[in-house]
Enzyme design. Structure first.
Site, PDB file in Angstrom:
ATOM      1  N   CYS A  68       0.826  -1.204   0.000  1.00  0.00           N
ATOM      2  CA  CYS A  68       0.000   0.000   0.000  1.00  0.00           C
ATOM      3  C   CYS A  68       0.864   1.261   0.000  1.00  0.00           C
ATOM      4  O   CYS A  68       1.760   1.398   0.834  1.00  0.00           O
ATOM      5  CB  CYS A  68      -0.890  -0.018   1.246  1.00  0.00           C
ATOM      6  SG  CYS A  68      -1.905   1.449   1.379  1.00  0.00           S
ATOM      7  N   CYS A  74      -0.730   5.856   7.006  1.00  0.00           N
ATOM      8  CA  CYS A  74      -2.109   5.520   7.360  1.00  0.00           C
ATOM      9  C   CYS A  74      -2.077   4.539   8.532  1.00  0.00           C
ATOM     10  O   CYS A  74      -1.336   3.565   8.514  1.00  0.00           O
ATOM     11  CB  CYS A  74      -2.777   4.871   6.153  1.00  0.00           C
ATOM     12  SG  CYS A  74      -4.288   4.021   6.563  1.00  0.00           S
ATOM     13  N   CYS A  77      -3.313  -0.259   8.864  1.00  0.00           N
ATOM     14  CA  CYS A  77      -2.557  -1.518   8.972  1.00  0.00           C
ATOM     15  C   CYS A  77      -1.250  -1.237   9.717  1.00  0.00           C
ATOM     16  O   CYS A  77      -0.658  -0.183   9.534  1.00  0.00           O
ATOM     17  CB  CYS A  77      -2.175  -2.047   7.599  1.00  0.00           C
ATOM     18  SG  CYS A  77      -3.550  -2.402   6.501  1.00  0.00           S
ATOM     19  N   CYS A 155      -7.892   1.707  -1.180  1.00  0.00           N
ATOM     20  CA  CYS A 155      -7.330   0.980  -0.043  1.00  0.00           C
ATOM     21  C   CYS A 155      -7.279  -0.493  -0.399  1.00  0.00           C
ATOM     22  O   CYS A 155      -8.304  -1.073  -0.775  1.00  0.00           O
ATOM     23  CB  CYS A 155      -8.208   1.219   1.190  1.00  0.00           C
ATOM     24  SG  CYS A 155      -7.790   0.125   2.549  1.00  0.00           S
ATOM     25  N   GLN A 278     -19.333  -9.282  11.016  1.00  0.00           N
ATOM     26  CA  GLN A 278     -17.909  -9.606  10.915  1.00  0.00           C
ATOM     27  C   GLN A 278     -17.341  -8.913   9.684  1.00  0.00           C
ATOM     28  O   GLN A 278     -17.945  -8.972   8.608  1.00  0.00           O
ATOM     29  CB  GLN A 278     -17.721 -11.125  10.792  1.00  0.00           C
ATOM     30  CG  GLN A 278     -18.277 -11.922  11.955  1.00  0.00           C
ATOM     31  CD  GLN A 278     -17.401 -11.836  13.200  1.00  0.00           C
ATOM     32  OE1 GLN A 278     -16.298 -11.312  13.177  1.00  0.00           O
ATOM     33  NE2 GLN A 278     -17.915 -12.363  14.310  1.00  0.00           N
ATOM     34  N   TYR A 306     -23.876 -12.653  22.829  1.00  0.00           N
ATOM     35  CA  TYR A 306     -23.242 -11.640  21.956  1.00  0.00           C
ATOM     36  C   TYR A 306     -23.549 -12.017  20.500  1.00  0.00           C
ATOM     37  O   TYR A 306     -22.643 -12.296  19.707  1.00  0.00           O
ATOM     38  CB  TYR A 306     -21.724 -11.572  22.184  1.00  0.00           C
ATOM     39  CG  TYR A 306     -21.308 -11.536  23.626  1.00  0.00           C
ATOM     40  CD1 TYR A 306     -21.214 -10.329  24.314  1.00  0.00           C
ATOM     41  CD2 TYR A 306     -21.013 -12.719  24.314  1.00  0.00           C
ATOM     42  CE1 TYR A 306     -20.826 -10.303  25.650  1.00  0.00           C
ATOM     43  CE2 TYR A 306     -20.626 -12.701  25.640  1.00  0.00           C
ATOM     44  CZ  TYR A 306     -20.533 -11.493  26.307  1.00  0.00           C
ATOM     45  OH  TYR A 306     -20.139 -11.476  27.618  1.00  0.00           O
ATOM     46  N   GLU A 327     -28.292 -10.141  22.738  1.00  0.00           N
ATOM     47  CA  GLU A 327     -27.565  -9.059  22.065  1.00  0.00           C
ATOM     48  C   GLU A 327     -28.065  -7.723  22.621  1.00  0.00           C
ATOM     49  O   GLU A 327     -29.256  -7.539  22.814  1.00  0.00           O
ATOM     50  CB  GLU A 327     -27.823  -9.173  20.548  1.00  0.00           C
ATOM     51  CG  GLU A 327     -27.416  -7.994  19.716  1.00  0.00           C
ATOM     52  CD  GLU A 327     -25.924  -7.654  19.775  1.00  0.00           C
ATOM     53  OE1 GLU A 327     -25.082  -8.548  19.601  1.00  0.00           O
ATOM     54  OE2 GLU A 327     -25.622  -6.475  20.023  1.00  0.00           O
ATOM     55  N   ASP A 371     -19.124 -14.934  21.894  1.00  0.00           N
ATOM     56  CA  ASP A 371     -18.299 -14.136  20.968  1.00  0.00           C
ATOM     57  C   ASP A 371     -18.280 -12.697  21.487  1.00  0.00           C
ATOM     58  O   ASP A 371     -18.864 -11.792  20.878  1.00  0.00           O
ATOM     59  CB  ASP A 371     -18.898 -14.224  19.555  1.00  0.00           C
ATOM     60  CG  ASP A 371     -18.010 -13.568  18.510  1.00  0.00           C
ATOM     61  OD1 ASP A 371     -16.877 -13.148  18.855  1.00  0.00           O
ATOM     62  OD2 ASP A 371     -18.438 -13.463  17.344  1.00  0.00           O
ATOM     63  N   CYS A 398     -11.599 -12.139  19.885  1.00  0.00           N
ATOM     64  CA  CYS A 398     -10.708 -11.300  19.069  1.00  0.00           C
ATOM     65  C   CYS A 398      -9.573 -10.745  19.923  1.00  0.00           C
ATOM     66  O   CYS A 398      -8.821  -9.894  19.455  1.00  0.00           O
ATOM     67  CB  CYS A 398     -11.495 -10.174  18.401  1.00  0.00           C
ATOM     68  SG  CYS A 398     -12.403  -9.160  19.570  1.00  0.00           S
TER      69      CYS A 398
HETATM   70  C1  LIG Z   1     -17.852  -9.715  18.242  1.00  0.00           C
HETATM   71  S1  LIG Z   1     -19.528  -9.335  17.966  1.00  0.00           S
HETATM   72  C2  LIG Z   1     -20.164 -10.933  17.625  1.00  0.00           C
HETATM   73  C3  LIG Z   1     -21.471 -11.033  16.899  1.00  0.00           C
HETATM   74  C4  LIG Z   1     -21.825 -12.361  16.246  1.00  0.00           C
HETATM   75  N1  LIG Z   1     -21.299 -13.515  16.928  1.00  0.00           N
HETATM   76  C5  LIG Z   1     -21.375 -12.374  14.803  1.00  0.00           C
HETATM   77  O1  LIG Z   1     -20.442 -13.101  14.473  1.00  0.00           O
HETATM   78  O2  LIG Z   1     -21.953 -11.631  13.994  1.00  0.00           O
HETATM   79  C6  LIG Z   1     -20.079  -8.960  19.549  1.00  0.00           C
HETATM   80  C7  LIG Z   1     -21.520  -8.551  19.644  1.00  0.00           C
HETATM   81  O3  LIG Z   1     -21.845  -8.445  21.027  1.00  0.00           O
HETATM   82  C8  LIG Z   1     -22.601  -7.276  21.267  1.00  0.00           C
HETATM   83  N2  LIG Z   1     -22.299  -6.938  22.680  1.00  0.00           N
HETATM   84  C9  LIG Z   1     -21.188  -6.344  23.179  1.00  0.00           C
HETATM   85  N3  LIG Z   1     -21.238  -6.317  24.516  1.00  0.00           N
HETATM   86  C10 LIG Z   1     -22.400  -6.908  24.878  1.00  0.00           C
HETATM   87  C11 LIG Z   1     -23.012  -7.201  26.121  1.00  0.00           C
HETATM   88  N4  LIG Z   1     -22.426  -6.884  27.262  1.00  0.00           N
HETATM   89  N5  LIG Z   1     -24.209  -7.811  26.117  1.00  0.00           N
HETATM   90  C12 LIG Z   1     -24.836  -8.137  24.950  1.00  0.00           C
HETATM   91  N6  LIG Z   1     -24.283  -7.901  23.737  1.00  0.00           N
HETATM   92  C13 LIG Z   1     -23.091  -7.299  23.708  1.00  0.00           C
HETATM   93  C14 LIG Z   1     -22.169  -6.292  20.221  1.00  0.00           C
HETATM   94  O4  LIG Z   1     -23.204  -5.368  19.957  1.00  0.00           O
HETATM   95  C15 LIG Z   1     -21.888  -7.220  19.038  1.00  0.00           C
HETATM   96  O5  LIG Z   1     -23.018  -7.386  18.247  1.00  0.00           O
END
Ligand SMILES: C[S@@+](CC[C@H](N)C(=O)[O-])C[C@H]1O[C@@H](n2cnc3c(N)ncnc32)[C@H](O)[C@@H]1O
Length: 441
Positions: A68, A74, A77, A155, A278, A306, A327, A371, A398
């Site tokens: 890049c 920037c 990355c 990009c 994602q 989540y 969520e 997640d 992550c």
């Molecule tokens: C890493 S993303 C994962 C979403 C899903 N597994 C996917 O792959 O699309 C985390 C999600 O958790 C939600 N989130 C974050 N903190 C939270 C909490 N304390 N309680 C409920 N949801 C939460 C965020 O809004 C987001 O949508």
């Protein structure tokens, strides 16, 4: 300032390259493990030093030319100077380091990081700050650690379909009587220019973040004319606050649809401006395929904590009597309800709220999907697991550091069957891990 000679040893969580000198860690800015360098010490603290490379005496074999033209100015990355196969190795080392140092775990079965065949043009979300100068409009990314915009026309990590929109939008904005936000003065209207989209469906959604409502239909039409086939909607998000947080609470449709559609493993997902999805769909598809291959044939109750717009929930629903998604984002929950209908998967239910509040009110699932965001699991979630003992857990993370912290507690009752890392974010230090846990009998 003092100059010293070093060999860079390793990358650590957070993406810094480090070495050691006189028993102290030295952070080597822009260093790559294997580099022999002369560095100038620019910061000296009790426990560590920070060094800036003055001479690269012998480059590491992991070094490569960044593709890049905006790298490294920037801040998007951090690792474009590292050959891709080495990036994958360093990411695995980061996980090993977190498991050892934070999790105090040595014997964990960690797979090789699953990389991309073509690690470019994968990112489906771009959030650009803007600035108006005398006769130009700059759109780009902040230079690392600053609020100076590095103006870009294209990009290499973002979806190809975004490039012409980015370039064209600058020309349109140059002539548009729309003020651009100045964060120091808290003056001006347009704060961020956001593109979201899908390579699978070819759709692009434009999100204009404004301080107060400002986007008129004629302006949105000009933007849409940049790529009428793909741009399916223009929305404005209103963020009146003096804050670094990009989005405000309210979103208004200006033109077309206020969401784009994504397709993963035969399922369709509606994704609105403020909903999570994602960013690397090719890689999350691999993760989901793998997850399905390690899961059992049938579950009575699955809880997807989540849950976003339902990506995991809908991809395991054919193996369960009931799937409950939890969520906190209203926008994601609204999309999830639509996605349940679009995919005819009516055994999926959703609860809106915080996982740490809702999960403790539930019975024991036989499969718990986790997640969480980077900060990992709250105490209430760990307590729920210890108390209700779900038979199987898939923890997707992550952040290797918070993952290791949480696993350190869970391994008292669970066996780690495997840790499978994925590269969702090529050319950055970020790495995603899937961990499969089984309750010890
Ligand atoms: C890493 S993303 C994962 C979403 C899903 N597994 C996917 O792959 O699309 C985390 C999600 O958790 C939600 N989130 C974050 N903190 C939270 C909490 N304390 N309680 C409920 N949801 C939460 C965020 O809004 C987001 O949508």
């Amino acid at each position: 300032m003092k100059r010293i000679f070093l060999e860079v040893e390793k990358m650590i969580p957070g993406g810094d390259a480090i070495s050691y000198y006189d028993g102290k860690a030295v952070f080597v800015e822009g260093g790559v493990p294997g580099d022999r360098v002369e560095v100038e010490i620019v910061k000296e603290k009790k426990d560590y030093l920070v060094g800036r490379i003055r001479r690269l005496l012998e480059p590491s074999e992991a070094r490569t030319e960044a593709l890049c033209p905006y790298f490294p100015e920037c801040g998007g990355c951090q690792w474009q100077m590292v050959d891709y196969s080495w990036q994958l190795k360093f990411k695995r080392d980061i996980i090993l380091d977190a498991f050892r140092r934070v999790g105090k775990m040595e014997q964990v079965p960690i797979g090789e990081v699953v990389g991309m065949d073509y690690p470019w043009h994968f990112r489906n979300k771009a959030q650009y700050p803007l600035k108006r100068t005398k006769n130009r409009v700059l759109i780009g990314y902040y230079r690392e650690g600053t609020h100076h915009i590095v103006d870009i026309d294209s990009c290499p990590v973002q979806l190809k379909q975004f490039d012409p929109v980015l370039k064209g939008a600058k020309e349109i904005l140059k002539r548009e009587p729309l003020t651009i936000y100045n964060e120091l003065k808290h003056y001006g209207k347009l704060r961020h220019f956001v593109l979201r989209g899908s390579e699978n469906t070819g759709e692009t959604l434009i999100v204009l973040v404004v301080k107060e409502t400002a986007i008129v239909k004629t302006f949105a039409e000009k933007l849409q004319a940049l790529d009428p086939e793909r741009i399916i909607g223009v929305v404005e998000n209103i963020n009146p606050k003096r804050t670094n947080v990009i989005y405000g609470p309210r979103t208004r449709k200006v033109l077309g649809r206020p969401y784009y559609m994504e397709k993963v493993l035969g399922k369709s997902f509606r994704v609105s401006a403020l909903s999570f999805f994602q960013v690397n769909v090719k890689q999350v598809t691999k993760l989901l395929e793998f997850m399905r291959s390690i899961l059992g044939d049938w579950y009575n109750l699955v809880i997807d904590a989540y849950a976003g717009v339902g990506l995991f929930a809908l991809n395991v629903a054919d193996r369960a009597r009931v799937v409950i998604g939890i969520e906190e984002s209203t926008s994601s929950v609204k999309d999830a309800h639509e996605n349940i209908g679009i995919n005819n998967q009516f055994n999926v239910e959703y609860y809106e709220g915080k996982v740490e509040n809702i999960l403790p009110t539930m019975g024991s699932p036989d499969l718990l999907l986790l997640d969480p965001p980077r900060k990992g699991l709250e105490k209430e979630v760990i307590d729920f697991i210890i108390d209700r003992k779900p038979r199987e857990i898939v923890y997707v993370s992550c952040n290797p550091v918070t993952l290791a912290r949480d696993l350190k507690i869970l391994v008292e009752n669970y066996d780690i069957e495997l840790v499978q890392p994925y590269d969702f974010f090529p050319h950055t230090h970020h790495v995603e891990s899937l961990v499969f846990l089984k309750l010890r009998s």
